[in-house]
Design an enzyme around this catalytic site. Structure first.
Site, short mmCIF file in Angstrom:
data_model
loop_
_atom_site.label_atom_id
_atom_site.label_comp_id
_atom_site.label_asym_id
_atom_site.label_seq_id
_atom_site.Cartn_x
_atom_site.Cartn_y
_atom_site.Cartn_z
N ASP A 1 0.81 -1.17 -0.14
CA ASP A 1 0.01 -0.04 0.14
C ASP A 1 0.89 1.38 -0.05
OD1 ASP A 1 -1.49 2.21 0.70
OD2 ASP A 1 -2.62 1.19 2.36
N ASN B 1 2.45 5.79 -10.11
CA ASN B 1 1.21 5.75 -11.09
C ASN B 1 0.09 5.54 -10.46
OD1 ASN B 1 -0.29 4.97 -13.55
ND2 ASN B 1 -0.48 3.41 -12.19
N TYR C 1 -9.92 14.51 -5.73
CA TYR C 1 -8.88 14.03 -6.80
C TYR C 1 -8.11 15.03 -7.64
CZ TYR C 1 -7.68 11.44 -11.07
OH TYR C 1 -7.00 10.67 -11.94
N LYS D 1 -4.19 15.82 -7.83
CA LYS D 1 -3.49 15.89 -9.07
C LYS D 1 -2.79 17.35 -9.14
CE LYS D 1 -4.35 11.90 -10.42
NZ LYS D 1 -3.04 10.95 -10.53
C1 BGC Z 1 -9.70 10.59 -14.58
C2 BGC Z 1 -10.48 9.78 -15.16
C3 BGC Z 1 -10.97 10.90 -16.41
C4 BGC Z 1 -10.23 11.76 -17.05
C5 BGC Z 1 -10.46 12.94 -17.91
C6 BGC Z 1 -8.66 11.20 -15.31
O1 BGC Z 1 -7.65 11.86 -14.51
O2 BGC Z 1 -9.32 9.42 -13.79
O3 BGC Z 1 -11.67 9.30 -14.50
O4 BGC Z 1 -11.93 10.41 -17.42
O5 BGC Z 1 -9.20 12.36 -16.24
O6 BGC Z 1 -11.39 13.60 -17.57
#
Ligand code: BGC
Length: 269
Positions: free
Chosen positions: A67, A94, A167, A171
């Site tokens: 993990d 990744n 998310y 990023k």
């Molecule tokens: C996400 C996907 C998404 C893509 C474009 C990625 O980083 O994990 O779920 O489809 O971005 O929006």
């Protein structure tokens, strides 16, 4: 021209290497001549399958359970990979997850888990890789760099994404983590770069492409008119990990069919 493979003699570790983009990257690095440690979280079967496919093509590979949000497990994973291969030259950080929720409903647990895997996990793995790169130093017959780190980011390091605050924040964090590491480590001849995939056909975004209607809607966001395939990212990773890109430092390579080109403005504004 020599027929030497671009990553011959290099040892790579790919986190989240048993499915989706990580699987394609592990296979591509293996085909390019690297020995590959395939990290997985819990189910060893898909990881062993990737290992078998790399070996079937004449490569060398192992599976490593960890993990990556756990400091102790990351340490154990690097120890295992370095014991087996002698060193690590390439890290592809990744592994990543989505746990989606609107902001007002998002639990602290959902927030923390995504940040722990996507951002803290990349920090822990990059730190461990860096220590090994510095211990070994440059071996000119293998690579001009002491090591290479590729952070898997996303178009969502720049595109805000309603319903995915955890998310997108992870990023966005990867962008400056990567750039700061690149600035700090370049003088030690460690290259750090990122790949920012757009919509790639993997399990993480299956509802976005698994019906014709969903795919059609998705493609309104992609000027190039097709969904990305995991191999599109595999090929980019081989290039970024190889000396072909030796002067590329601290760059995010967008592999997104133009998703970041504001397609809504093509006939508007
Ligand atoms: C996400 C996907 C998404 C893509 C474009 C990625 O980083 O994990 O779920 O489809 O971005 O929006």
């Amino acid at each position: 021209m020599s027929d030497r493979k671009p990553l011959a003699g290099q040892k790579a570790l790919v986190t989240g290497g048993s499915s989706g983009i990580g699987e394609a990257v592990a296979l591509a690095l293996g085909a390019a001549g690297a020995d590959v440690a395939v990290n997985y979280l819990s189910d060893e079967h898909p990881a062993l399958n990737v290992v078998d496919r790399i070996r079937a093509r004449g490569g060398s590979a192992i599976a490593c359970k960890a993990d990556i949000s756990s400091e102790a497990e990351v340490a154990g994973m690097f120890e295992h990979a370095i014991d087996t291969f002698g060193t690590i030259n390439i890290l592809v950080a990744n592994a990543g997850i989505q746990i989606d929720a609107g902001l007002t409903d998002m639990t602290l647990e959902q927030w923390n888990r995504v940040l722990a895997v996507n951002l803290t996990g990349q920090f822990l793995c990059a730190r461990a890789a860096t220590r090994e790169f510095l211990r070994r130093g440059v071996v000119p017959e293998i690579s001009r760099a002491a090591g290479n780190i590729i952070c898997m980011s996303s178009v969502h390091q720049v595109i805000p994404w309603a319903g995915h605050a955890n998310y997108a924040a992870s990023k966005g964090g990867i962008k400056l983590l990567m750039e700061t590491m690149a600035q700090e480590l370049a003088p030690r001849r460690i290259r750090v770069n990122a790949i920012a995939p757009g919509a790639i056909r993997t399990p993480i975004n299956e509802p976005a492409w698994n019906t014709p209607q969903a795919l059609e809607r998705l493609l309104t966001l992609v000027p190039y008119g097709r969904i990305g395939e995991p191999d599109d990212i595999g090929r980019a990773a081989v290039w970024l990990a190889s000396d072909e890109s030796d002067y590329v430092v601290g760059t995010t390579l967008f592999v997104d069919g133009g998703m970041t080109l504001y397609p809504g403005f093509a006939a508007n504004g």
